[in-house]
Enzyme design. Structure first.
Site, short mmCIF file in Angstrom:
data_model
loop_
_atom_site.label_atom_id
_atom_site.label_comp_id
_atom_site.label_asym_id
_atom_site.label_seq_id
_atom_site.Cartn_x
_atom_site.Cartn_y
_atom_site.Cartn_z
N ASP A 111 0.86 -1.18 0.00
CA ASP A 111 0.00 0.00 0.00
C ASP A 111 0.90 1.24 0.00
O ASP A 111 2.11 1.14 0.25
CB ASP A 111 -0.88 -0.03 1.26
CG ASP A 111 -1.76 1.18 1.39
OD1 ASP A 111 -2.40 1.57 0.40
OD2 ASP A 111 -1.80 1.74 2.50
N ASP A 140 -0.39 5.11 0.96
CA ASP A 140 -0.75 6.02 2.06
C ASP A 140 -0.74 5.28 3.39
O ASP A 140 -1.38 4.23 3.53
CB ASP A 140 -2.14 6.62 1.82
CG ASP A 140 -2.13 7.70 0.76
OD1 ASP A 140 -1.16 8.49 0.73
OD2 ASP A 140 -3.08 7.78 -0.03
N LYS A 182 -8.64 -4.83 -4.07
CA LYS A 182 -7.19 -4.92 -4.29
C LYS A 182 -6.73 -6.37 -4.43
O LYS A 182 -5.84 -6.68 -5.23
CB LYS A 182 -6.43 -4.28 -3.13
CG LYS A 182 -6.40 -2.77 -3.07
CD LYS A 182 -5.45 -2.36 -1.95
CE LYS A 182 -5.43 -0.89 -1.68
NZ LYS A 182 -4.46 -0.54 -0.62
N ASP A 223 -2.37 -0.70 5.74
CA ASP A 223 -2.82 -0.03 6.95
C ASP A 223 -4.32 0.20 7.03
O ASP A 223 -4.80 0.71 8.05
CB ASP A 223 -2.13 1.34 7.08
CG ASP A 223 -2.72 2.37 6.12
OD1 ASP A 223 -2.88 2.06 4.93
OD2 ASP A 223 -3.06 3.47 6.59
N ASP A 262 -7.02 -2.89 2.48
CA ASP A 262 -5.91 -3.84 2.35
C ASP A 262 -6.29 -5.25 2.81
O ASP A 262 -5.52 -6.19 2.59
CB ASP A 262 -4.71 -3.35 3.17
CG ASP A 262 -4.14 -2.06 2.65
OD1 ASP A 262 -3.87 -1.99 1.44
OD2 ASP A 262 -3.99 -1.10 3.43
#
Length: 225
Positions: free
Chosen positions: A8, A10, A150, A173, A177
């Site tokens: 990831d 951010d 994702k 995070d 995810d």
């Protein structure tokens, strides 16, 4: 041997202030396995990150809505329906929080986002009417097509690379995810992760942001030795 990565951006490769941590430029170009950037960001952002890192453009963007690997780009998701959600949201008094230029959505292909200051209850209500969903990544509310994740993008990337998704190690995070964690062989949530990501990850790190990612990569390097 080190494993391929699904990272990831951010909250995972950034500082607490949201800037890309400069240490990515030392670590990721030297990683001796494929690196996939799996992010909720609009497609151009991870592509640009690959460009400036000097690594192959292997990208899962917009929460799985756009997948790029081996110079092929695939799309999933309905931007038109997301636009209708936002139009109805604003017609009922909602505010996306972006300026007139709306740089957050200008280059999005498959979903749209609002600031987290937007009226979440109203946004979710309107999205449900259009059979769309809202995902809170902690950085924005994403109006997206249900079933586009994702993790699906990572499976597609792995297949194109001749790998199994279980060979990948994922670091993230946010709740978006969780699907990546579900298909990867190993998964790490950085310490600043939300409750959904922490529950989905195999390991919750003690360190936050890029410090957490570096700790995970150090573990993988040690195991490789």
């Amino acid at each position: 041997m080190v494993p391929p990565l699904a990272l990831d951006i951010d909250g995972t490769l950034t500082t607490p202030a949201g800037a890309v941590d400069p240490r990515v430029f030392d670590v990721l170009p030297a990683w001796d396995a494929p690196v996939v950037f799996a992010t909720g960001k609009a497609f151009p952002y991870p592509v640009a990150l690959c460009h400036f890192l000097g690594v192959p453009e292997i990208v899962v963007a917009e929460n799985g809505g756009v997948v790029c690997v081996d110079d092929t780009v695939r799309f999933a998701g309905d931007r038109g329906r997301a636009e209708r959600v936002i139009e109805a949201f604003e017609a009922r008094g909602g505010d996306t929080g972006w300026g007139a230029a709306d740089l957050a959505n200008r280059w999005r292909e498959t979903e749209l986002i609002t600031r987290t200051t937007a009226d979440e209850r109203l946004l979710r209500e309107v999205a449900a009417e259009f059979e769309m969903e809202v995902v809170d990544t902690g950085y924005a509310y994403h109006v997206k097509t249900p079933g586009v994740e994702k993790g699906d993008g990572l499976e597609l990337v792995a297949d194109e690379l001749g790998l199994s998704p279980t060979q990948f190690v994922a670091v993230g995070d946010s709740e978006n995810d969780a699907s990546t964690f579900a298909v990867a062989g190993r998964s790490f949530a950085v310490a600043n992760a939300d409750a959904v990501a922490r529950e989905a990850a195999a390991v919750v790190l003690d360190e936050s942001y890029m410090d957490g990612t570096l700790a995970a990569l150090e573990t993988l390097t040690t195991l490789g030795d």
